[in-house]
Design a protein around this motif. Structure first.
Motif, PDB file in Angstrom:
ATOM      1  N   LYS A   7     -98.769  -7.877  15.097  1.00  0.00           N
ATOM      2  CA  LYS A   7     -98.541  -6.638  14.545  1.00  0.00           C
ATOM      3  C   LYS A   7     -98.236  -6.778  12.552  1.00  0.00           C
ATOM      4  CE  LYS A   7     -95.208  -2.883  14.520  1.00  0.00           C
ATOM      5  NZ  LYS A   7     -94.297  -2.111  15.505  1.00  0.00           N
ATOM      6  N   ARG A  10    -101.655  -7.145  11.224  1.00  0.00           N
ATOM      7  CA  ARG A  10    -102.268  -5.864  11.070  1.00  0.00           C
ATOM      8  C   ARG A  10    -101.669  -5.069   9.960  1.00  0.00           C
ATOM      9  NH1 ARG A  10    -100.959  -1.221  13.394  1.00  0.00           N
ATOM     10  NH2 ARG A  10     -99.262  -1.804  14.627  1.00  0.00           N
ATOM     11  N   THR A  11    -100.176  -4.757  10.134  1.00  0.00           N
ATOM     12  CA  THR A  11     -99.547  -3.895   9.269  1.00  0.00           C
ATOM     13  C   THR A  11     -99.903  -4.474   7.797  1.00  0.00           C
ATOM     14  OG1 THR A  11     -97.490  -5.061   9.464  1.00  0.00           O
ATOM     15  CG2 THR A  11     -98.084  -2.929  10.894  1.00  0.00           C
ATOM     16  N   LEU A  15    -103.711  -1.876   8.756  1.00  0.00           N
ATOM     17  CA  LEU A  15    -104.622  -1.139   9.617  1.00  0.00           C
ATOM     18  C   LEU A  15    -103.870  -0.497  10.825  1.00  0.00           C
ATOM     19  CD1 LEU A  15    -106.851  -4.352  10.395  1.00  0.00           C
ATOM     20  CD2 LEU A  15    -107.568  -2.217   9.177  1.00  0.00           C
ATOM     21  N   GLN A  17    -103.627   0.465  14.945  1.00  0.00           N
ATOM     22  CA  GLN A  17    -103.890  -0.258  16.027  1.00  0.00           C
ATOM     23  C   GLN A  17    -105.621   0.080  16.612  1.00  0.00           C
ATOM     24  OE1 GLN A  17    -100.901   0.647  18.900  1.00  0.00           O
ATOM     25  NE2 GLN A  17     -99.611  -1.058  18.386  1.00  0.00           N
ATOM     26  N   LEU A  20    -107.836  -1.769  14.350  1.00  0.00           N
ATOM     27  CA  LEU A  20    -108.160  -3.020  14.541  1.00  0.00           C
ATOM     28  C   LEU A  20    -108.800  -3.158  15.878  1.00  0.00           C
ATOM     29  CD1 LEU A  20    -107.664  -6.138  14.145  1.00  0.00           C
ATOM     30  CD2 LEU A  20    -105.492  -6.026  15.194  1.00  0.00           C
ATOM     31  N   ILE A  31    -104.821  -3.330  21.788  1.00  0.00           N
ATOM     32  CA  ILE A  31    -103.982  -3.816  20.667  1.00  0.00           C
ATOM     33  C   ILE A  31    -102.613  -3.711  20.939  1.00  0.00           C
ATOM     34  CG2 ILE A  31    -103.686  -3.736  18.331  1.00  0.00           C
ATOM     35  CD1 ILE A  31    -106.417  -5.021  19.141  1.00  0.00           C
ATOM     36  N   GLU A  35     -99.578  -6.393  21.193  1.00  0.00           N
ATOM     37  CA  GLU A  35     -98.358  -6.594  20.309  1.00  0.00           C
ATOM     38  C   GLU A  35     -96.970  -6.101  21.268  1.00  0.00           C
ATOM     39  OE1 GLU A  35     -99.006  -3.372  17.237  1.00  0.00           O
ATOM     40  OE2 GLU A  35    -100.435  -4.596  16.298  1.00  0.00           O
ATOM     41  N   LEU A  49    -109.593 -12.117  16.822  1.00  0.00           N
ATOM     42  CA  LEU A  49    -108.687 -11.850  16.162  1.00  0.00           C
ATOM     43  C   LEU A  49    -108.036 -12.889  15.129  1.00  0.00           C
ATOM     44  CD1 LEU A  49    -105.934 -10.499  19.134  1.00  0.00           C
ATOM     45  CD2 LEU A  49    -106.921  -9.221  16.973  1.00  0.00           C
ATOM     46  N   PHE A  53    -108.373 -12.323  11.080  1.00  0.00           N
ATOM     47  CA  PHE A  53    -107.106 -12.829  10.041  1.00  0.00           C
ATOM     48  C   PHE A  53    -107.092 -13.756   9.100  1.00  0.00           C
ATOM     49  CE2 PHE A  53    -105.455  -9.278  13.000  1.00  0.00           C
ATOM     50  CZ  PHE A  53    -105.196  -8.208  12.021  1.00  0.00           C
TER      51      PHE A  53
END
Length: 136
Positions: A7, A10-11, A15, A17, A20, A31, A35, A49, A53
């Motif tokens: 999470k 992603r944040t 983005l 959910q 992503l 997603i 999380e 993933l 990232f």
């Protein structure tokens, strides 16, 4: 899967959910499940993933606080893991405890070996003198 880490990653990229999910070809629900801890990504999605990232799968799984190996390290691990996975997928008669291994058991073995390859690479880096680290 360490859902909090996913999470945060992603944040940090701002983005949703759903966004992503589109990037790695899964649903928003998947997603959300990753999380919250209600779902675990399969090997391919975990790799997607980690690649997206720029972190290790161990970092996403909560097995390591070090989110990165060097690019060369990642390539070395990926090459070794790919060879291993191909070997076990193409081996007939592979068994465990006297029973033939299922496809799921082989995938689990491959995931475990990915963990072993990554940790071994990290451990070896600690014990290799700096003057020899960049010579390959």
């Amino acid at each position: 899967m360490d859902g909090k880490r996913l999470k945060k990653l992603r944040t940090d990229k701002k983005l949703t959910q759903a966004e992503l999910g589109k990037i790695i070809n899964v649903t928003k629900v998947s997603i959300s499940g990753y999380e919250s801890g209600g779902r675990t990504p399969d090997t391919d999605n975990l790799k997607r993933l980690a690649d997206y990232f720029g972190v290790t799968s161990d970092y996403l799984l909560g097995r390591s606080d070090d989110p990165e190996l060097t690019e060369k390290d990642e390539k070395d691990v990926a090459k070794r893991w790919k060879q291993f996975k191909e070997e076990i997928e193409n081996t007939d008669g592979l068994s465990f405890d006297g029973e033939p291994m299922s496809k799921e058991a082989k995938e689990s073995l491959a995931e475990s070996m990915d963990y072993i390859f990554r940790n071994t690479k990290k451990i070896n880096k600690k014990f290799t003198p700096k003057k020899y680290r960049d010579q390959d």
